[in-house]
Design a protein around this motif. Structure first.
Motif, PDB file in Angstrom:
ATOM      1  N   ASN A  96       0.829  -1.211   0.000  1.00  0.00           N
ATOM      2  CA  ASN A  96       0.000   0.000   0.000  1.00  0.00           C
ATOM      3  C   ASN A  96       0.862   1.259   0.000  1.00  0.00           C
ATOM      4  OD1 ASN A  96      -2.257  -1.602   0.058  1.00  0.00           O
ATOM      5  ND2 ASN A  96      -2.616  -1.376   2.258  1.00  0.00           N
ATOM      6  N   TRP A  97       1.905   1.270   0.822  1.00  0.00           N
ATOM      7  CA  TRP A  97       2.756   2.455   0.919  1.00  0.00           C
ATOM      8  C   TRP A  97       3.555   2.684  -0.365  1.00  0.00           C
ATOM      9  CZ3 TRP A  97       3.966   6.461   4.291  1.00  0.00           C
ATOM     10  CH2 TRP A  97       3.142   6.555   5.415  1.00  0.00           C
ATOM     11  N   VAL A  98       4.085   1.614  -0.942  1.00  0.00           N
ATOM     12  CA  VAL A  98       4.863   1.765  -2.175  1.00  0.00           C
ATOM     13  C   VAL A  98       3.966   2.226  -3.324  1.00  0.00           C
ATOM     14  CG1 VAL A  98       6.229   0.541  -3.921  1.00  0.00           C
ATOM     15  CG2 VAL A  98       6.635   0.096  -1.498  1.00  0.00           C
ATOM     16  N   LEU A  99       2.776   1.629  -3.417  1.00  0.00           N
ATOM     17  CA  LEU A  99       1.881   1.951  -4.533  1.00  0.00           C
ATOM     18  C   LEU A  99       1.241   3.324  -4.414  1.00  0.00           C
ATOM     19  CD1 LEU A  99       0.073  -1.492  -5.026  1.00  0.00           C
ATOM     20  CD2 LEU A  99       1.813  -0.473  -6.497  1.00  0.00           C
ATOM     21  N   THR A 100       1.116   3.831  -3.196  1.00  0.00           N
ATOM     22  CA  THR A 100       0.488   5.150  -3.030  1.00  0.00           C
ATOM     23  C   THR A 100       1.537   6.235  -2.811  1.00  0.00           C
ATOM     24  OG1 THR A 100       0.138   4.657  -0.668  1.00  0.00           O
ATOM     25  CG2 THR A 100      -1.702   4.242  -2.171  1.00  0.00           C
ATOM     26  N   GLU A 101       2.177   6.233  -1.671  1.00  0.00           N
ATOM     27  CA  GLU A 101       3.079   7.327  -1.312  1.00  0.00           C
ATOM     28  C   GLU A 101       4.353   7.355  -2.163  1.00  0.00           C
ATOM     29  OE1 GLU A 101       2.025   9.727   0.666  1.00  0.00           O
ATOM     30  OE2 GLU A 101       0.192   8.542   0.722  1.00  0.00           O
ATOM     31  N   VAL A 102       4.980   6.202  -2.333  1.00  0.00           N
ATOM     32  CA  VAL A 102       6.242   6.178  -3.099  1.00  0.00           C
ATOM     33  C   VAL A 102       5.997   6.537  -4.563  1.00  0.00           C
ATOM     34  CG1 VAL A 102       8.161   4.745  -3.904  1.00  0.00           C
ATOM     35  CG2 VAL A 102       7.349   4.523  -1.545  1.00  0.00           C
ATOM     36  N   LEU A 103       5.027   5.881  -5.197  1.00  0.00           N
ATOM     37  CA  LEU A 103       4.755   6.175  -6.611  1.00  0.00           C
ATOM     38  C   LEU A 103       4.259   7.601  -6.804  1.00  0.00           C
ATOM     39  CD1 LEU A 103       3.196   2.888  -8.066  1.00  0.00           C
ATOM     40  CD2 LEU A 103       5.570   3.660  -8.054  1.00  0.00           C
ATOM     41  N   ARG A 104       3.568   8.142  -5.798  1.00  0.00           N
ATOM     42  CA  ARG A 104       3.117   9.543  -5.883  1.00  0.00           C
ATOM     43  C   ARG A 104       4.324  10.484  -5.993  1.00  0.00           C
ATOM     44  NH1 ARG A 104       2.860  13.461  -2.041  1.00  0.00           N
ATOM     45  NH2 ARG A 104       3.225  11.977  -0.344  1.00  0.00           N
ATOM     46  N   ILE A 105       5.318  10.250  -5.167  1.00  0.00           N
ATOM     47  CA  ILE A 105       6.515  11.104  -5.193  1.00  0.00           C
ATOM     48  C   ILE A 105       7.281  10.923  -6.502  1.00  0.00           C
ATOM     49  CG2 ILE A 105       8.734  11.569  -4.094  1.00  0.00           C
ATOM     50  CD1 ILE A 105       6.323  12.572  -2.508  1.00  0.00           C
ATOM     51  N   LEU A 106       7.376   9.680  -6.979  1.00  0.00           N
ATOM     52  CA  LEU A 106       8.094   9.429  -8.237  1.00  0.00           C
ATOM     53  C   LEU A 106       7.431  10.185  -9.386  1.00  0.00           C
ATOM     54  CD1 LEU A 106       8.928   5.599  -8.150  1.00  0.00           C
ATOM     55  CD2 LEU A 106      10.218   7.523  -7.217  1.00  0.00           C
ATOM     56  N   LYS A 107       6.093  10.200  -9.382  1.00  0.00           N
ATOM     57  CA  LYS A 107       5.359  10.900 -10.441  1.00  0.00           C
ATOM     58  C   LYS A 107       5.504  12.409 -10.302  1.00  0.00           C
ATOM     59  CE  LYS A 107       0.825  11.155 -12.662  1.00  0.00           C
ATOM     60  NZ  LYS A 107      -0.598  10.698 -12.622  1.00  0.00           N
ATOM     61  N   GLU A 108       5.371  12.915  -9.064  1.00  0.00           N
ATOM     62  CA  GLU A 108       5.473  14.363  -8.833  1.00  0.00           C
ATOM     63  C   GLU A 108       6.843  14.899  -9.232  1.00  0.00           C
ATOM     64  OE1 GLU A 108       4.590  15.207  -4.775  1.00  0.00           O
ATOM     65  OE2 GLU A 108       2.444  14.768  -4.967  1.00  0.00           O
ATOM     66  N   LYS A 109       7.894  14.154  -8.899  1.00  0.00           N
ATOM     67  CA  LYS A 109       9.260  14.629  -9.153  1.00  0.00           C
ATOM     68  C   LYS A 109       9.814  14.139 -10.488  1.00  0.00           C
ATOM     69  CE  LYS A 109      10.582  15.213  -4.308  1.00  0.00           C
ATOM     70  NZ  LYS A 109      11.609  14.957  -3.282  1.00  0.00           N
ATOM     71  N   ASN A 110       9.024  13.269 -11.156  1.00  0.00           N
ATOM     72  CA  ASN A 110       9.450  12.692 -12.439  1.00  0.00           C
ATOM     73  C   ASN A 110      10.828  12.032 -12.309  1.00  0.00           C
ATOM     74  OD1 ASN A 110       9.200  12.024 -15.158  1.00  0.00           O
ATOM     75  ND2 ASN A 110      10.185  13.910 -15.842  1.00  0.00           N
ATOM     76  N   ILE A 111      10.922  11.143 -11.313  1.00  0.00           N
ATOM     77  CA  ILE A 111      12.182  10.436 -11.070  1.00  0.00           C
ATOM     78  C   ILE A 111      11.928   8.928 -11.068  1.00  0.00           C
ATOM     79  CG2 ILE A 111      13.269  12.308  -9.761  1.00  0.00           C
ATOM     80  CD1 ILE A 111      12.449  10.834  -7.180  1.00  0.00           C
ATOM     81  N   SER A 112      12.997   8.159 -11.146  1.00  0.00           N
ATOM     82  CA  SER A 112      12.897   6.699 -11.069  1.00  0.00           C
ATOM     83  C   SER A 112      13.077   6.262  -9.625  1.00  0.00           C
ATOM     84  CB  SER A 112      13.965   6.051 -11.948  1.00  0.00           C
ATOM     85  OG  SER A 112      15.249   6.351 -11.429  1.00  0.00           O
ATOM     86  N   ILE A 113      12.768   5.009  -9.355  1.00  0.00           N
ATOM     87  CA  ILE A 113      12.904   4.493  -7.991  1.00  0.00           C
ATOM     88  C   ILE A 113      14.377   4.499  -7.551  1.00  0.00           C
ATOM     89  CG2 ILE A 113      13.070   2.068  -8.700  1.00  0.00           C
ATOM     90  CD1 ILE A 113      11.243   3.391  -5.566  1.00  0.00           C
ATOM     91  N   GLU A 114      15.300   4.406  -8.516  1.00  0.00           N
ATOM     92  CA  GLU A 114      16.724   4.456  -8.169  1.00  0.00           C
ATOM     93  C   GLU A 114      17.105   5.827  -7.618  1.00  0.00           C
ATOM     94  OE1 GLU A 114      17.037   2.388 -12.312  1.00  0.00           O
ATOM     95  OE2 GLU A 114      15.414   3.361 -11.201  1.00  0.00           O
ATOM     96  N   GLU A 115      16.360   6.861  -8.016  1.00  0.00           N
ATOM     97  CA  GLU A 115      16.659   8.218  -7.558  1.00  0.00           C
ATOM     98  C   GLU A 115      15.864   8.604  -6.311  1.00  0.00           C
ATOM     99  OE1 GLU A 115      17.157  10.838 -11.437  1.00  0.00           O
ATOM    100  OE2 GLU A 115      15.494   9.443 -11.677  1.00  0.00           O
TER     101      GLU A 115
END
Length: 478
Positions: A346-365
């Motif tokens: 739940n946390w990865v799919l919501t909060e983590v992916l939200r930040i990746l989309k907002e900042k336009n970054i990959s999970i490595e970043e």
């Protein structure tokens, strides 16, 4: 009556292999981080008398790619010279595989965004070398030979792709599988993945292929889709008006959304292929093949099955989490620390992916380590903090990636679980919101949410919401 046409598409994908050195020499392959024309030698610049030698790691990486794409591996293959004269080709020929490539007859199972499934054949994969890099300015063209002889594999699909949607699905699936093997960055933005689209049209029902054009300069998957759409429409219009399609190479003009003529399309005889005299034939032994097979990863479709069985998460969630190998690895590390696969998902799919989309970054970043996110989830599980407080801590972790337990202590954010303390908060809220109590008793369920929210607000988010709800219900129920 207007005829009905169908599109036939074949894609040629060039993938740079992420080896430390070039394909024929010991020059550093990290060409983008070197000053121009400094990562070169007599071999990769084609000086007279310089002899190439195949980089062993290139062959292993190439085999991995072929296995990932379900190809047959040829035990014996050879290198050939493809002769042409462009400024970016230092030898005036390219070493490639034409007569006998190392891999053939593969396939990819694809699924489009609309849910349609298809199987696309892969005709062949060949090992070859990259050219120098052209840099065009308003007044001149410059050449950086650092990229010359960077190892490539060229993946040639069969002309079995029916439309731009299938082309997009093929490319995304291809990229995903190659990325899982870790043999390449497979980034169109970085230039480590490049695609040319061969497009032809024919009257629906015909079996003979129409005259094709090859479109180059496609620097994104969306560009491939748009170029196929444009070229299909252009060819149909020409045929409908009584014209004839010319076999040619065209360039994609991103700004205007059109293809433009570049040059007439060369045939194999134009390149005057002949066996490369300076390199021996390539032999892939059974032992070598077996050793590479042992290094093959667990691909996304297998991860989905395992994630569902092992972590008891829905298929949809498992599909998203396993779409990128880096995201899948991140999730598993979070789960290992938290001990709660579902809450981690739940946390990865919501909060983590939200930040990746907002900042336009990959999970490595992404700045929050999986271990610290896992520790944050543990604090929620053991009721040290509420979910609301956890989100506040998460925002802190985005700039200060450290133990979330320390942050909780520093900021005094430990969750209130003492019933007597929470009861005092509830009494205050109920005393100030008599109307909401009446509304709840009248069947308005939203009133309960309001009362709980007011109690949480009064406690500054520290109260355990379940205890708050239970106490409110015990006090206002008849």
């Amino acid at each position: 009556m207007s005829k009905e046409y169908e599109t036939v598409i074949g894609l040629e994908v060039h993938c740079q292999l992420k080896t430390k050195t070039k394909v024929w020499c010991g020059c550093d392959a990290d060409y983008d981080h070197k000053d121009p024309n400094t990562s070169t030698c007599p071999v990769c610049t084609g000086q007279p008398g310089a002899l190439p030698k195949l980089n062993d790691k290139v062959l292993d990486y190439a085999i991995k790619a072929a296995l990932a794409l379900n190809c047959e591996i040829n035990p014996n293959s050879q290198f050939d010279r493809k002769n042409y004269f462009y400024p970016d080709s230092p030898k005036n020929y390219q070493i490639t595989q034409y007569f006998k490539p190392y891999a053939e007859n593969g396939y990819l199972n694809i699924k489009t965004n609309s849910g349609k499934e298809a199987k696309v054949g892969i005709e062949r994969i060949q090992i070859e070398e990259d050219t120098a890099k052209n840099i065009h300015t308003d007044s001149e063209s410059l050449l950086n030979f650092n990229r010359a002889s960077i190892p490539l594999i060229e993946i040639i699909s069969k002309p079995e792709i029916k439309n731009q949607e299938e082309a997009y699905a093929y490319l995304t699936t291809l990229r995903e599988r190659l990325k899982y093997t870790k043999i390449s960055d497979v980034s169109m933005e970085l230039g480590s993945l490049r695609c040319d689209a061969n497009v032809s049209v024919r009257v629906k029902g015909d079996t003979e292929l129409g005259t094709r054009t090859e479109t180059k300069n496609l620097n994104s998957f969306k560009a491939v889709v748009r170029a196929i759409e444009y070229e299909t429409a252009r060819q149909i219009e020409i045929i409908e008006n009584g014209g004839r399609i010319v076999q040619e190479t065209r360039l994609w003009d991103e700004e205007n959304g059109i293809t433009r003529p570049m040059r007439s399309k060369e045939e194999s005889m134009d390149y005057r292929y002949f066996p490369e005299p300076d390199l021996p034939r390539v032999h892939i032994s059974e032992n070598r093949l077996a050793a590479v097979e042992k290094e093959m990863p667990e691909f996304s479709e297998d991860k989905v099955v395992r994630f569902i069985a092992e972590y008891k998460i829905p298929e949809y969630d498992a599909g998203i989490l396993s779409g990128e190998i880096e995201l899948a690895d991140y999730y598993e590390k979070v789960t290992k620390t938290s001990g709660d696969a579902k809450l981690s998902s739940n946390w990865v799919l919501t909060e983590v992916l939200r930040i990746l989309k907002e900042k336009n970054i990959s999970i490595e970043e992404f700045s929050v380590s999986p271990e610290n996110l896992g520790k944050l989830i543990v604090l929620i599980k053991n009721n040290t903090i509420s979910s609301k407080i956890a989100k506040e801590i998460f925002e802190v972790l985005l700039t200060e990636d450290r133990d979330p337990g320390e942050i909780v202590k520093e900021k005094g954010l430990v969750q209130i679980t003492d019933n007597n303390e929470i009861e005092k908060i509830v009494d205050t809220v109920l005393g100030e919101n008599a109307q909401s109590i009446e509304d709840y008793k009248a069947g308005k369920d939203k009133a309960m949410g309001f009362l709980v929210g007011q109690a949480m607000k009064l406690s500054k988010g520290k109260a355990n919401p379940k205890i708050v709800t239970d106490i409110i219900l015990s006090k206002i129920s008849d």
